[in-house]
Design an enzyme around this catalytic site. Structure first.
Site, PDB file in Angstrom:
ATOM      1  N   TYR A 144      -2.451  11.865  24.765  1.00 33.24           N
ATOM      2  CA  TYR A 144      -3.744  11.188  24.699  1.00 33.24           C
ATOM      3  C   TYR A 144      -3.664  10.092  23.653  1.00 33.24           C
ATOM      4  CZ  TYR A 144      -8.775  10.489  23.921  1.00 33.24           C
ATOM      5  OH  TYR A 144     -10.032   9.953  23.789  1.00 33.24           O
ATOM      6  N   ASP A 238       2.341   7.156  18.227  1.00 32.04           N
ATOM      7  CA  ASP A 238       0.916   7.390  18.019  1.00 32.04           C
ATOM      8  C   ASP A 238       0.779   8.623  17.128  1.00 32.04           C
ATOM      9  OD1 ASP A 238      -1.744   7.907  17.980  1.00 32.04           O
ATOM     10  OD2 ASP A 238      -2.043   7.879  20.156  1.00 32.04           O
ATOM     11  N   LYS A 266      -7.719   9.893  12.136  1.00 27.34           N
ATOM     12  CA  LYS A 266      -7.962  11.250  11.629  1.00 27.34           C
ATOM     13  C   LYS A 266      -7.725  11.390  10.111  1.00 27.34           C
ATOM     14  CE  LYS A 266      -7.987  13.089  16.202  1.00 27.34           C
ATOM     15  NZ  LYS A 266      -7.207  12.786  17.372  1.00 27.34           N
TER      16      LYS A 266
END
Ligand code: PLP
Length: 428
Positions: A144, A238, A266
């Site tokens: 994702y 990522d 995050k």
């Protein structure tokens, strides 16, 4: 355990917010029941509006490596708030946070801050395309990279398929440059390169956490590096989830392979909305206003968020020598304990961890890619999740999410969770 107030709150929310939540993963769709509405949290624990207390292995889906309401971050935020929430003009704290990131990675000379992981990744891909003057991107089934159009491509079962949009509202034209390969399968990547007229970049979660916890093999990442070099494509890690989580340097602290670009989110914001992408100077020089590739954001580098990030990273770095080994030990203790609880009841469970990330699959076989993850027993997971929730253990509400250890956790807390797991496994 009572959920009366949460049930009422969810009904009220559902009348004015689609599905009652502002991000679909929060909705308990995969496990049934209504999500507890949270009133407050401190350290390793969250309390819901019915007064139930949970040990939290979600930690806001990753950001809170120092736990909820960390005092150092809290203080930095309050101090910053009093000086104004946003200026739309440069501040020194952006430079400080950028410098501390560049100082950690020999692969990153410059970073640009944005407000989410989604933004970081879509901007990084635009930059990769601008830099290479090529169009196609290769991504992996089960990885994702945020909800931007080009990356929201369903995991097909074929090794080399041009992607189909996985959501209505994404025109086929938008994803026709997105090629799908299989995680931990270099042949499928090679086939994508061969089928393409020009690959700008390969984007990968080097330690995947969005199909459940599934790490790369070192050979896989090294093979990606070689293929990217052979075909003149950029390799993007990522690390929105694994950055500052798997280790202080994310995957670059775990594997020898070096990417051309890295995306963060995050943990980097310490609980505030921050994303970032970085690369060597030659690539970043293509970015506006230095270069022609446009990218912008009204609230990018927001001073409150930057101060939270700087306080959080400062804390992490200050504790680095002891922090990551300790979190890793707790992750190991938890996964070993869960596996033992499952084994004692004849239930097949696959577990794994890397630094403060961990995961478990109700699966007969080891999980190396999305297809294998999908063979997990989601019904059993749902029953396990419910049983643990009712004993005050908050795991992500899907079989296909990772879990997170935070700094305020200790061995006694983990052992209590394992004891609960023994009870719940008996009922499965
Ligand atoms: C969470 C995540 C994103 C998206 O970040 P948002 O802040 O939710 O937009 C992108 N990539 C990875 C690997 C993620 O885990």
């Amino acid at each position: 355990m009572q959920f009366t107030n949460s049930i009422r709150a969810f009904e009220a929310a559902s009348r004015v917010i689609p599905g009652g939540v502002d991000s679909p993963v929060r909705a308990f769709g995969g496990v049934g029941g209504t999500p507890p509405f949270i009133k407050e949290a401190k350290g390793a624990f969250m309390t819901d509006i019915d007064g139930n207390r949970y040990i939290d292995f979600v930690q806001s889906w990753g950001p809170l490596i120092l736990g909820h309401a960390n005092e150092v971050i809290e203080e930095a935020v309050i101090k910053a708030v009093k000086k104004g929430l946003s200026y739309g003009a440069p501040t020194e704290v952006e430079t400080e946070l950028a410098a501390s990131i560049c100082g950690l990675f020999d692969t990153i000379d410059k970073v640009r801050f944005v407000s989410s992981g989604t933004e970081a990744v879509m901007s990084a891909i635009r930059l990769a395309r601008g830099f290479t003057c090529k169009h196609d991107i290769i991504k992996f089934e089960g990885c994702y990279h945020g909800h931007s159009d080009a990356l929201l491509v369903k995991a097909g079962s074929g090794a080399v398929t041009f992607g189909n949009p996985s959501s209505p509202g994404v025109p086929e034209g938008t994803t026709k440059h997105t090629l799908l390969a299989r995680y931990n399968d270099l042949e499928s990547v090679r086939a994508c390169f061969e089928a393409s007229e020009g690959v700008a970049c390969v984007i990968v979660e080097p330690i995947a956490g969005n199909m459940g916890f599934v790490p790369s093999s070192p050979e896989f990442l090294e093979g990606l590096r070689t293929l990217c070099d052979t075909y003149g494509a950029l390799l993007i890690f990522d690390e929105v989830m694994s950055g500052f989580r798997a280790s202080l340097r994310g995957a670059q602290g775990v594997f020898a392979t070096r990417p051309d670009m890295v995306t963060f989110g995050k943990v980097i914001g310490g609980g505030m909305p921050v994303g970032a992408f970085g690369a060597r100077a030659e690539i970043m020089a293509m970015l506006s206003p230095e270069g022609p590739v446009y990218q912008a954001g009204t609230l990018s580098g927001n001073p409150i968020a930057m101060n939270a990030g700087l306080a959080s990273l400062g804390e992490i770095i200050r504790k680095e020598a002891s922090l990551y080994p300790r979190l890793k030990e707790l992750a190991q203790r938890l996964t070993v304990g869960l596996e033992a609880a499952a084994r004692a009841n004849g239930i097949p469970l696959q577990t794994g961890f890397c630094g403060s990330m961990f995961g478990f699959f109700f699966n007969e076989n080891p999980v190396r890619n999305f297809d294998e993850a999908l063979r997990s027993d989601t019904k059993r997971f749902a029953a396990f999740h419910r049983g643990m929730l009712e004993r005050g253990v908050y795991f992500a509400c899907s079989q296909f999410e990772a879990g997170f250890i935070c700094e305020p956790m200790d061995e006694a807390m983990i052992d209590t969770v394992i004891a609960h797991a023994h009870e719940v496994m008996k009922t499965l």
